[in-house]
Design a protein around this motif. Structure first.
Motif, PDB file in Angstrom:
ATOM      1  N   VAL A 173       0.847  -1.195   0.000  1.00 30.85           N
ATOM      2  CA  VAL A 173       0.000   0.000   0.000  1.00 30.85           C
ATOM      3  C   VAL A 173       0.881   1.243   0.000  1.00 30.85           C
ATOM      4  N   ILE A 174       0.370   2.286  -0.597  1.00 34.38           N
ATOM      5  CA  ILE A 174       1.033   3.586  -0.570  1.00 34.38           C
ATOM      6  C   ILE A 174       0.042   4.613  -0.038  1.00 34.38           C
ATOM      7  N   LEU A 175       0.422   5.246   1.025  1.00 35.08           N
ATOM      8  CA  LEU A 175      -0.393   6.301   1.610  1.00 35.08           C
ATOM      9  C   LEU A 175       0.226   7.641   1.209  1.00 35.08           C
ATOM     10  N   ARG A 176      -0.654   8.545   0.812  1.00 33.35           N
ATOM     11  CA  ARG A 176      -0.166   9.804   0.251  1.00 33.35           C
ATOM     12  C   ARG A 176      -0.517  10.998   1.119  1.00 33.35           C
ATOM     13  N   CYS A 177       0.344  11.968   1.068  1.00 35.58           N
ATOM     14  CA  CYS A 177       0.188  13.163   1.893  1.00 35.58           C
ATOM     15  C   CYS A 177       0.713  14.362   1.113  1.00 35.58           C
ATOM     16  N   VAL A 178       0.021  15.474   1.266  1.00 39.26           N
ATOM     17  CA  VAL A 178       0.544  16.742   0.761  1.00 39.26           C
ATOM     18  C   VAL A 178       0.745  17.638   1.975  1.00 39.26           C
ATOM     19  N   PRO A 179       1.990  17.821   2.389  1.00 36.85           N
ATOM     20  CA  PRO A 179       2.254  18.678   3.561  1.00 36.85           C
ATOM     21  C   PRO A 179       1.986  20.144   3.234  1.00 36.85           C
ATOM     22  N   ILE A 180       2.034  20.972   4.243  1.00 34.78           N
ATOM     23  CA  ILE A 180       1.902  22.416   4.048  1.00 34.78           C
ATOM     24  C   ILE A 180       3.115  22.895   3.265  1.00 34.78           C
ATOM     25  N   SER A 181       2.869  23.768   2.303  1.00 32.05           N
ATOM     26  CA  SER A 181       3.848  24.013   1.244  1.00 32.05           C
ATOM     27  C   SER A 181       5.185  24.563   1.727  1.00 32.05           C
ATOM     28  N   ASN A 182       5.229  25.390   2.725  1.00 38.29           N
ATOM     29  CA  ASN A 182       6.512  25.951   3.133  1.00 38.29           C
ATOM     30  C   ASN A 182       7.128  25.205   4.320  1.00 38.29           C
ATOM     31  N   HIS A 183       6.568  24.051   4.666  1.00 35.86           N
ATOM     32  CA  HIS A 183       7.142  23.270   5.748  1.00 35.86           C
ATOM     33  C   HIS A 183       8.315  22.447   5.238  1.00 35.86           C
ATOM     34  N   LEU A 184       9.234  22.126   6.158  1.00 39.45           N
ATOM     35  CA  LEU A 184      10.443  21.422   5.777  1.00 39.45           C
ATOM     36  C   LEU A 184      10.592  20.062   6.453  1.00 39.45           C
ATOM     37  N   TYR A 185       9.847  19.852   7.539  1.00 37.51           N
ATOM     38  CA  TYR A 185       9.910  18.573   8.246  1.00 37.51           C
ATOM     39  C   TYR A 185       8.596  17.830   8.013  1.00 37.51           C
ATOM     40  N   PHE A 186       8.712  16.565   7.737  1.00 38.26           N
ATOM     41  CA  PHE A 186       7.533  15.753   7.463  1.00 38.26           C
ATOM     42  C   PHE A 186       7.596  14.512   8.344  1.00 38.26           C
ATOM     43  N   TYR A 187       6.417  14.035   8.744  1.00 39.02           N
ATOM     44  CA  TYR A 187       6.333  12.943   9.704  1.00 39.02           C
ATOM     45  C   TYR A 187       5.212  11.989   9.329  1.00 39.02           C
ATOM     46  N   TRP A 188       5.383  10.749   9.743  1.00 40.16           N
ATOM     47  CA  TRP A 188       4.287   9.787   9.761  1.00 40.16           C
ATOM     48  C   TRP A 188       4.142   9.263  11.183  1.00 40.16           C
ATOM     49  N   TYR A 189       2.899   9.259  11.649  1.00 37.12           N
ATOM     50  CA  TYR A 189       2.520   8.668  12.921  1.00 37.12           C
ATOM     51  C   TYR A 189       1.401   7.686  12.644  1.00 37.12           C
ATOM     52  N   ARG A 190       1.178   6.763  13.570  1.00 38.76           N
ATOM     53  CA  ARG A 190       0.020   5.894  13.414  1.00 38.76           C
ATOM     54  C   ARG A 190      -0.663   5.729  14.770  1.00 38.76           C
TER      55      ARG A 190
END
Lengths: 113, 115
Positions: free
Chosen positions: B19-36
């Motif tokens: 499976v592939i889960l997709r995300c579009v972060p906020i455009s000017n953010h630089l750190y991205f995370y996945w939590y469950r």
């Protein structure tokens, strides 16, 4: 106990009353944050308090931090039915500003109209 | 207000499938995370991503998991061969960089059900 452990697990109050939720943690922190989660939704940031701060306010929210006791409390004053949600404390380690957050299990708050 | 968006909102898959889960972060953010978050349990950190590489990962994030930022806007979580215990709500989050930008902005999550 685990890092970022809240109590009570569940809280039911009448609209207009104040709600106090507590969080304890074990290791040194950079900051502690509180988040709210409505059922089936993502988490929403409420307030952040740094390790060198003791109290912060934001609207009806008041958060305190006691680093000597490794504990924090979140007070919601004059609660509303719309405050019904789960509340989580999350700690950021001392290693850096963008380090991972460790969440507690959360407190389920029910505000009765 | 800018927000983090996640797709799909629900994903049902058979055990062993990718499976592939997709995300579009906020455009000017630089750190991205996945939590469950497994139903009724606490929110668990999986991985953080900065400057096109993994910054931190948890013990949950084993070889079955991978993350990618394939273009300038998307951030994906891939689970190569799903297990029953991967069933959870997966949250993507993003933040700015450094002091003063520690708060995380979360998406609404993808509910993954592995059958």
């Amino acid at each position: 106990s685990q890092q970022g452990e809240e109590d009570p697990q569940a809280l039911s109050i009448q609209e207009g009353e104040n709600a106090t939720m507590n969080c304890s943690y074990k290791t040194s922190i950079n900051n502690l944050q509180w988040y709210r989660q409505n059922s089936g939704r993502g988490l929403v940031h409420l307030i952040l308090i740094r390790s060198n701060e003791r109290e912060k306010h934001s609207g009806r929210l008041r958060v305190t931090l006691d680093t000597s006791k490794k504990s924090s409390s979140l007070l919601i004053t004059a609660s509303r039915a719309a405050d019904t949600a789960s509340y989580f404390c999350a700690t950021a380690p001392f290693t850096g500003a963008n380090s991972k957050l460790t969440f507690g299990k959360g407190i389920t708050l029910s505000v009765r109209p | 207000e800018p927000e983090v968006t996640q797709t799909p909102s629900h994903q049902v898959t058979q055990m062993g499938q990718e499976v592939i889960l997709r995300c579009v972060p906020i455009s000017n953010h630089l750190y991205f995370y996945w939590y469950r978050q497994i139903l009724g349990q606490k929110v668990e950190f999986l991985v953080s991503f900065y400057n096109n590489e993994i910054s931190e990962k948890s013990e949950i994030f084993d070889d079955q998991f991978s993350v990618e930022r394939p273009d300038g806007s998307n951030f994906t979580l891939k689970i190569r061969s799903t297990k029953l215990e991967d069933s959870a709500m997966y949250f993507c989050a993003s933040s700015g960089l450094g002091q003063g930008n520690e708060k995380l902005f979360f998406g609404s999550g993808t509910q993954l059900s592995v059958l």
